[in-house]
Write a protein that holds these residues in place. Structure first.
Motif, short mmCIF file in Angstrom:
data_model
loop_
_atom_site.label_atom_id
_atom_site.label_comp_id
_atom_site.label_asym_id
_atom_site.label_seq_id
_atom_site.Cartn_x
_atom_site.Cartn_y
_atom_site.Cartn_z
N GLY A 1 -6.98 -0.67 -1.93
CA GLY A 1 -7.13 0.50 -1.08
C GLY A 1 -5.79 1.12 -0.74
N ILE A 2 -5.89 2.31 -0.11
CA ILE A 2 -4.70 3.02 0.38
C ILE A 2 -5.07 3.63 1.72
CG2 ILE A 2 -2.87 4.67 -0.17
CD1 ILE A 2 -3.91 4.75 -3.04
N ARG A 3 -4.19 3.42 2.70
CA ARG A 3 -4.41 4.04 4.01
C ARG A 3 -3.05 4.27 4.66
NH1 ARG A 3 -8.83 2.48 8.72
NH2 ARG A 3 -8.09 4.01 10.26
N GLY A 4 -2.90 5.40 5.33
CA GLY A 4 -1.58 5.76 5.82
C GLY A 4 -0.67 5.93 4.62
N GLN A 5 0.47 5.27 4.65
CA GLN A 5 1.37 5.23 3.48
C GLN A 5 1.43 3.83 2.90
OE1 GLN A 5 3.55 7.56 1.77
NE2 GLN A 5 2.12 9.05 2.63
N TYR A 6 0.36 3.08 3.08
CA TYR A 6 0.30 1.69 2.62
C TYR A 6 -0.59 1.54 1.39
CZ TYR A 6 2.32 0.03 7.04
OH TYR A 6 3.14 -0.20 8.12
N LEU A 7 -0.09 0.80 0.41
CA LEU A 7 -0.92 0.30 -0.68
C LEU A 7 -1.44 -1.07 -0.27
CD1 LEU A 7 1.34 1.12 -3.79
CD2 LEU A 7 -0.38 2.58 -2.69
N ILE A 8 -2.75 -1.28 -0.41
CA ILE A 8 -3.38 -2.53 0.00
C ILE A 8 -3.82 -3.28 -1.26
CG2 ILE A 8 -5.24 -3.58 1.35
CD1 ILE A 8 -5.42 -0.85 2.86
N PHE A 9 -3.33 -4.49 -1.42
CA PHE A 9 -3.63 -5.28 -2.62
C PHE A 9 -4.58 -6.43 -2.29
CE2 PHE A 9 0.44 -3.26 -3.58
CZ PHE A 9 0.19 -2.74 -4.84
N GLU A 10 -5.16 -6.97 -3.34
CA GLU A 10 -6.06 -8.11 -3.21
C GLU A 10 -5.34 -9.25 -2.49
OE1 GLU A 10 -9.32 -9.77 -6.28
OE2 GLU A 10 -7.24 -10.13 -6.89
N GLY A 11 -6.03 -9.86 -1.53
CA GLY A 11 -5.43 -10.95 -0.77
C GLY A 11 -4.70 -10.53 0.48
N GLY A 12 -4.60 -9.19 0.71
CA GLY A 12 -4.00 -8.71 1.96
C GLY A 12 -2.53 -8.36 1.90
N ALA A 13 -1.90 -8.45 0.73
CA ALA A 13 -0.52 -7.97 0.61
C ALA A 13 -0.53 -6.44 0.74
CB ALA A 13 0.08 -8.39 -0.72
N VAL A 14 0.37 -5.90 1.55
CA VAL A 14 0.42 -4.45 1.75
C VAL A 14 1.85 -3.97 1.57
CG1 VAL A 14 -1.59 -4.44 3.26
CG2 VAL A 14 0.70 -4.62 4.27
N LEU A 15 1.99 -2.80 0.96
CA LEU A 15 3.31 -2.24 0.71
C LEU A 15 3.39 -0.86 1.33
CD1 LEU A 15 5.51 -2.57 -2.35
CD2 LEU A 15 5.08 -0.25 -1.52
N ASN A 16 4.33 -0.67 2.25
CA ASN A 16 4.57 0.61 2.90
C ASN A 16 5.45 1.45 1.97
OD1 ASN A 16 5.44 2.78 4.50
ND2 ASN A 16 5.45 1.56 6.36
N VAL A 17 4.85 2.42 1.30
CA VAL A 17 5.59 3.23 0.32
C VAL A 17 6.70 4.01 1.00
CG1 VAL A 17 5.41 5.12 -1.34
CG2 VAL A 17 3.61 3.37 -1.23
N ARG A 18 6.43 4.56 2.16
CA ARG A 18 7.45 5.36 2.84
C ARG A 18 8.69 4.53 3.16
NH1 ARG A 18 6.04 9.82 7.42
NH2 ARG A 18 8.04 10.92 7.38
N ARG A 19 8.49 3.26 3.55
CA ARG A 19 9.62 2.39 3.84
C ARG A 19 10.40 2.01 2.59
NH1 ARG A 19 11.18 2.86 9.01
NH2 ARG A 19 9.41 2.65 10.44
N HIS A 20 9.83 2.29 1.42
CA HIS A 20 10.53 2.02 0.16
C HIS A 20 11.07 3.30 -0.47
CE1 HIS A 20 8.52 -1.87 0.64
NE2 HIS A 20 9.42 -2.34 -0.19
N SER A 21 11.18 4.35 0.31
CA SER A 21 11.81 5.57 -0.19
C SER A 21 13.25 5.26 -0.62
CB SER A 21 11.84 6.64 0.91
OG SER A 21 10.54 7.05 1.26
#
Length: 287
Positions: free
Chosen positions: A256-276
């Motif tokens: 899934g995707i919500r806000g600026q987060y990519l949500i992966f299987e198992g609950g790992a989430v990556l904040n794309v904006r914080r990786h600018s």
């Protein structure tokens, strides 16, 4: 499918009643943000349920000037831009300090174009009911970037500093923060917001501390809430933030995707904006 470039905040739009996301990767060698040929976009919200690979090899570039870096400051800046660019000024996070309406700022023309413009004060519901500020032209993009499930403009003002003053006053009753873990787990309270009641609370509050600002509040019948739906297969039960500077490889199914987060299987989430400013290689495995 594969793409490489410098990550920036994901562009968003509402399409068929749901948020659609793109992953934007820029090439600073051609001038970040200046040339269409220097940009690669991936329709990442169409990749739900597919395995993705995100790799960071320790390379960075400033999202404003394109300078190659060993590390980034703030949300993707080199240190000179972080220190001097209007996009990194204190009034970005503290709008009550904005002086654009006085003809002052790090870059007077940028301030005129972005901050000496009509702004909105809004309610948004992502975790708890929160107050926020954004330029009117950024509605509903700002709400989507915060992962709000519901949002509404409650005041319209002619420039940013006034919106900041209203927000500061409202912090006596409402938070201005999003609890990102609760937002991603979709733990938004189920009870509806009584907008008329909340607007009256705000009006009474401002009448006590900032009476001249009550004229900018909308009337209950003029407030038009927006409900926002995100491309999420299932909210994670637990979330764990991924930092690609420390864990440079993520290979998992996009849930899934919500806000600026990519949500992966198992609950790992990556904040794309914080990786600018991070140079990433993104692959759709088997695609």
């Amino acid at each position: 499918m594969e793409a490489t470039g410098i990550a920036v905040k994901m562009p968003v739009r509402i399409e068929s009643g749901q948020v659609a996301y793109e992953m934007r990767l820029e090439d600073p060698r051609s001038g970040v943000g200046t040339s269409p040929a220097a940009v690669r976009t991936l329709p990442i919200s169409t990749f739900l349920g597919k395995p993705l690979r995100l790799e960071h090899r320790g390379e960075y570039a400033c999202v404003r000037c394109g300078t190659a870096l060993k590390k980034v400051f703030g949300e993707g800046f080199c240190y000179p831009c972080f220190r001097n660019a209007p996009e990194a000024a204190e009034c970005i996070v503290k709008p009550e300090l904005c002086e654009a309406h006085l003809g002052r700022g790090r870059d007077v023309q940028w301030e005129e174009d972005h901050h000496n413009q009509p702004h909105a004060v809004y309610f948004a519901r992502s975790s708890a009911l929160k107050v926020g500020v954004t330029r009117l032209t950024q509605v509903p993009v700002r709400w989507i970037d915060q992962g709000a499930s519901w949002a509404v403009v409650i005041a319209r003002v002619p420039y940013r500093q006034l919106a900041g003053r209203i927000e500061v006053a409202m912090k006596a009753l409402y938070t201005d923060r999003t609890a990102w873990q609760r937002m991603l787990k979709d733990e938004t309270p189920a009870d509806p917001v009584d907008l008329a009641v909340e607007l009256q609370r705000v009006r009474e509050l401002l009448a006590d501390c900032e009476p001249e600002l009550t004229e900018y509040l909308v009337q209950p019948g003029q407030a038009e809430p927006l409900t926002i739906s995100y491309p999420v297969i299932a909210p994670p039960e637990k979330v764990k933030s991924v930092n690609l500077a420390k864990t440079p490889l993520v290979e998992s199914i996009l849930q899934g995707i919500r806000g600026q987060y990519l949500i992966f299987e198992g609950g790992a989430v990556l904040n794309v904006r914080r990786h600018s400013g991070f140079r990433l290689r993104i692959s759709v495995l088997g695609g």
